[in-house]
Design a protein around this motif. Sequence first.
Motif, PDB file in Angstrom:
ATOM      1  N   PHE A  39     -17.141  44.001  25.932  1.00 27.12           N
ATOM      2  CA  PHE A  39     -16.782  42.672  26.454  1.00 27.12           C
ATOM      3  C   PHE A  39     -15.264  42.528  26.598  1.00 27.12           C
ATOM      4  N   LEU A  40     -14.518  42.981  25.578  1.00 30.47           N
ATOM      5  CA  LEU A  40     -13.059  42.873  25.628  1.00 30.47           C
ATOM      6  C   LEU A  40     -12.473  43.731  26.754  1.00 30.47           C
ATOM      7  N   ILE A  41     -13.058  44.926  26.961  1.00 27.62           N
ATOM      8  CA  ILE A  41     -12.563  45.785  28.046  1.00 27.62           C
ATOM      9  C   ILE A  41     -12.809  45.126  29.402  1.00 27.62           C
ATOM     10  N   LEU A  42     -13.995  44.516  29.568  1.00 26.70           N
ATOM     11  CA  LEU A  42     -14.291  43.841  30.835  1.00 26.70           C
ATOM     12  C   LEU A  42     -13.360  42.649  31.055  1.00 26.70           C
ATOM     13  N   ILE A  43     -13.038  41.927  29.984  1.00 32.79           N
ATOM     14  CA  ILE A  43     -12.099  40.809  30.101  1.00 32.79           C
ATOM     15  C   ILE A  43     -10.725  41.317  30.546  1.00 32.79           C
ATOM     16  N   LEU A  44     -10.278  42.423  29.928  1.00 29.48           N
ATOM     17  CA  LEU A  44      -8.994  43.003  30.296  1.00 29.48           C
ATOM     18  C   LEU A  44      -8.988  43.471  31.755  1.00 29.48           C
ATOM     19  N   LEU A  45     -10.098  44.123  32.156  1.00 33.64           N
ATOM     20  CA  LEU A  45     -10.196  44.563  33.549  1.00 33.64           C
ATOM     21  C   LEU A  45     -10.233  43.382  34.517  1.00 33.64           C
ATOM     22  N   SER A  46     -10.793  42.271  34.067  1.00 32.56           N
ATOM     23  CA  SER A  46     -10.819  41.073  34.918  1.00 32.56           C
ATOM     24  C   SER A  46      -9.399  40.599  35.222  1.00 32.56           C
ATOM     25  N   PHE A  47      -8.555  40.580  34.189  1.00 40.19           N
ATOM     26  CA  PHE A  47      -7.152  40.208  34.406  1.00 40.19           C
ATOM     27  C   PHE A  47      -6.466  41.186  35.361  1.00 40.19           C
ATOM     28  N   VAL A  48      -6.728  42.485  35.172  1.00 39.60           N
ATOM     29  CA  VAL A  48      -6.060  43.494  35.988  1.00 39.60           C
ATOM     30  C   VAL A  48      -6.480  43.385  37.446  1.00 39.60           C
ATOM     31  N   ALA A  50      -7.981  40.886  38.998  1.00 39.95           N
ATOM     32  CA  ALA A  50      -7.595  39.599  39.585  1.00 39.95           C
ATOM     33  C   ALA A  50      -6.133  39.613  40.002  1.00 39.95           C
ATOM     34  N   LYS A  51      -5.289  40.210  39.163  1.00 39.95           N
ATOM     35  CA  LYS A  51      -3.865  40.275  39.485  1.00 39.95           C
ATOM     36  C   LYS A  51      -3.612  41.176  40.683  1.00 39.95           C
ATOM     37  N   ILE A  52      -4.289  42.327  40.725  1.00 37.87           N
ATOM     38  CA  ILE A  52      -4.062  43.274  41.820  1.00 37.87           C
ATOM     39  C   ILE A  52      -4.514  42.677  43.162  1.00 37.87           C
ATOM     40  N   ILE A  53      -5.730  42.142  43.183  1.00 41.01           N
ATOM     41  CA  ILE A  53      -6.247  41.583  44.436  1.00 41.01           C
ATOM     42  C   ILE A  53      -5.417  40.376  44.871  1.00 41.01           C
ATOM     43  N   ASP A  54      -5.013  39.565  43.897  1.00 43.13           N
ATOM     44  CA  ASP A  54      -4.177  38.405  44.222  1.00 43.13           C
ATOM     45  C   ASP A  54      -2.849  38.851  44.827  1.00 43.13           C
ATOM     46  N   LEU A  55      -2.226  39.863  44.237  1.00 43.69           N
ATOM     47  CA  LEU A  55      -0.955  40.357  44.763  1.00 43.69           C
ATOM     48  C   LEU A  55      -1.119  40.935  46.168  1.00 43.69           C
ATOM     49  N   ILE A  56      -2.202  41.691  46.376  1.00 40.44           N
ATOM     50  CA  ILE A  56      -2.440  42.263  47.704  1.00 40.44           C
ATOM     51  C   ILE A  56      -2.599  41.164  48.742  1.00 40.44           C
ATOM     52  N   PHE A  57      -3.400  40.167  48.399  1.00 43.82           N
ATOM     53  CA  PHE A  57      -3.676  39.086  49.346  1.00 43.82           C
ATOM     54  C   PHE A  57      -2.412  38.273  49.638  1.00 43.82           C
ATOM     55  N   ILE A  58      -1.673  37.917  48.579  1.00 38.69           N
ATOM     56  CA  ILE A  58      -0.474  37.104  48.759  1.00 38.69           C
ATOM     57  C   ILE A  58       0.606  37.876  49.507  1.00 38.69           C
ATOM     58  N   LYS A  59       0.797  39.146  49.146  1.00 37.30           N
ATOM     59  CA  LYS A  59       1.816  39.948  49.827  1.00 37.30           C
ATOM     60  C   LYS A  59       1.473  40.136  51.301  1.00 37.30           C
ATOM     61  N   PHE A  60       0.196  40.360  51.577  1.00 34.26           N
ATOM     62  CA  PHE A  60      -0.232  40.555  52.966  1.00 34.26           C
ATOM     63  C   PHE A  60       0.026  39.302  53.794  1.00 34.26           C
ATOM     64  N   LEU A  61      -0.345  38.129  53.246  1.00 39.50           N
ATOM     65  CA  LEU A  61      -0.117  36.886  53.979  1.00 39.50           C
ATOM     66  C   LEU A  61       1.371  36.559  54.078  1.00 39.50           C
ATOM     67  N   SER A  62       2.125  36.904  53.037  1.00 43.89           N
ATOM     68  CA  SER A  62       3.565  36.616  53.079  1.00 43.89           C
ATOM     69  C   SER A  62       4.247  37.402  54.189  1.00 43.89           C
ATOM     70  N   ARG A  63       3.808  38.631  54.395  1.00 44.00           N
ATOM     71  CA  ARG A  63       4.377  39.419  55.485  1.00 44.00           C
ATOM     72  C   ARG A  63       4.061  38.790  56.843  1.00 44.00           C
ATOM     73  N   LEU A  64       2.868  38.227  56.963  1.00 48.94           N
ATOM     74  CA  LEU A  64       2.501  37.580  58.222  1.00 48.94           C
ATOM     75  C   LEU A  64       3.301  36.305  58.460  1.00 48.94           C
ATOM     76  N   SER A  87      -9.809  31.977  40.314  1.00 48.71           N
ATOM     77  CA  SER A  87     -11.186  32.159  40.792  1.00 48.71           C
ATOM     78  C   SER A  87     -11.633  33.598  40.604  1.00 48.71           C
ATOM     79  N   LEU A  88     -10.755  34.559  40.946  1.00 48.90           N
ATOM     80  CA  LEU A  88     -11.078  35.972  40.725  1.00 48.90           C
ATOM     81  C   LEU A  88     -11.224  36.274  39.236  1.00 48.90           C
ATOM     82  N   LEU A  89     -10.374  35.672  38.434  1.00 48.24           N
ATOM     83  CA  LEU A  89     -10.443  35.893  36.987  1.00 48.24           C
ATOM     84  C   LEU A  89     -11.748  35.343  36.415  1.00 48.24           C
ATOM     85  N   PHE A  90     -12.166  34.172  36.868  1.00 51.80           N
ATOM     86  CA  PHE A  90     -13.398  33.566  36.370  1.00 51.80           C
ATOM     87  C   PHE A  90     -14.624  34.360  36.798  1.00 51.80           C
TER      88      PHE A  90
END
Length: 371
Positions: A39-48, A50-64, A87-90
Motif C-alpha cells: 500500500f505504501l509503495i502504491l501511495i508513493l508511486l501515485s505521487f510520482v 501524478a507529478k510526472i504526468i502533471d509536469l508533462i501536461f503543464i509543460k506541453f501546454l505552456s509551450r503552446l 485528481s491524478l493523485l486521488f
Amino acid sequence: YINYFLLLFVILESLNFIYNNSFLSYLLDFLSDNPILYFLILILLSFVFAKIIDLIFIKFLSRLTMKTKNSIDDKIIQIIHKPLYYSLLFIGFRFSMSIENFYLSSTFISISTSILKSTSILLWSIGLFKIFILLINWYSSKSVNSKLINSKLLPLFDNLGKIVIFSGAGYLIMQSWGINPVGWLASAGVLGIVLGLAAKDTIANLFSGIFIMVDSPYKEGDYINLDSGERGYVMSIGIRSTRIMTRDDIEITIPNSVIANAKIINESGGPHENERVRLSVGVAYGSDVDLVKTILIDAAKNSGLISEKFEPRVRFREFAESSLNFQLLCWIDKPEARGRTLDALNTTIYKEFNKNNIEIPFPQRTVHLKQ
C-alpha cells in the motif's frame, strides 16, 4: 516536454522488462504477503506518476501558450495545475485501496472514494470559477466600451458564476455520495416560486437594474431629466435603484423598475456634453435688424458663460403679427448652466435694447364700440 516523455517511456519499458521476468512474480508474492508495504509503495508511486504526468501536461501546454500574444492562457494553465495534480493523485489513492489482503472494509473504501471524488469536484469547481472570473475581467478590460460587461456588472457575473458552478458541483458531490438530488431540486423549485411571489418588486428592480446597466441609457455623472419631473446628476446606478442628485443638493432614490419604464432625457448624452441654448426675442417693426443681431451676439460673447468651442449665431425667424422674431443660438459647457446662462443673457439683452431704443413689443388690440 520531450525529456518528460522519454522518462515516462523508460519507466514503462522498465516495468515491461520486470513483467517479462520472474522477478515480477517474486515481487508480487512478496508484496502480497506484506500488504501494508504494498500500500505504501502504491501511495508513493501515485505521487510520482501524478507529478510526472502533471509536469508533462503543464509543460506541453505552456509551450503552446508561449506562441500567443496575451497572458490569459498562461494564467488558465496555472489555475488548472492544482486540480489536475490532485485528481491524478486521488486516482492513485483509490487504486491503492483496491489491493488484496489489505483487509479494508467495503464501507471504508466507499466513504474514502466519495471523499476523494468530492474533493476533486470541489477543486475543479474552484478552478473553473477562477477561470470564469479571469475571462470576464479580461474581456471587460479589453472591451472598454462594451455594453455587455462593465465594471458595474462584474459583481453580478461573479454571483451568477458562483451560483451556477457551485450548484453543479453540489449536484455532482451529492451523486458521488449516492444521494438522489431530484427531491431536493423539487423542494428548491417550490421554495423559489414562493420567494419569487413574495419578492416580486425586488426581483423587478433587480432585472431592471441589469437591463439599465446593459442598455446604458445613462451613466454615472450624466445629467438627466425624467418624465416624472426629476432632474439632476446620476450619482450611482445600483442593482436595486438609481440615485440622482438635484440642483438643490437633494438626493433622490428611484427604484430601477420605475426608471426603466420612464422617458429619460439624457442632457449629457451624445458626442459631447456641450448643450445648445435657444433664446427667442421679438422686436418692434422698424427696428434696425443688423443692430439687433449685433446686440444679441455681443451679449452672448461677453457673458462669460457660453462655450468657447462654438460661435454664437442669430437667426431672423419670422415676421409675426406685432414683432420681428429673432433667435439667439449658443452653446454651454454643462447642462446645469442653462438657467444661469438664460438669466444673464435676458438681463443683458434687455438693458442693451433700452440703451439703443429698441422696443420689445407686446400684443395690442384696437376695440371699436358700435354706437
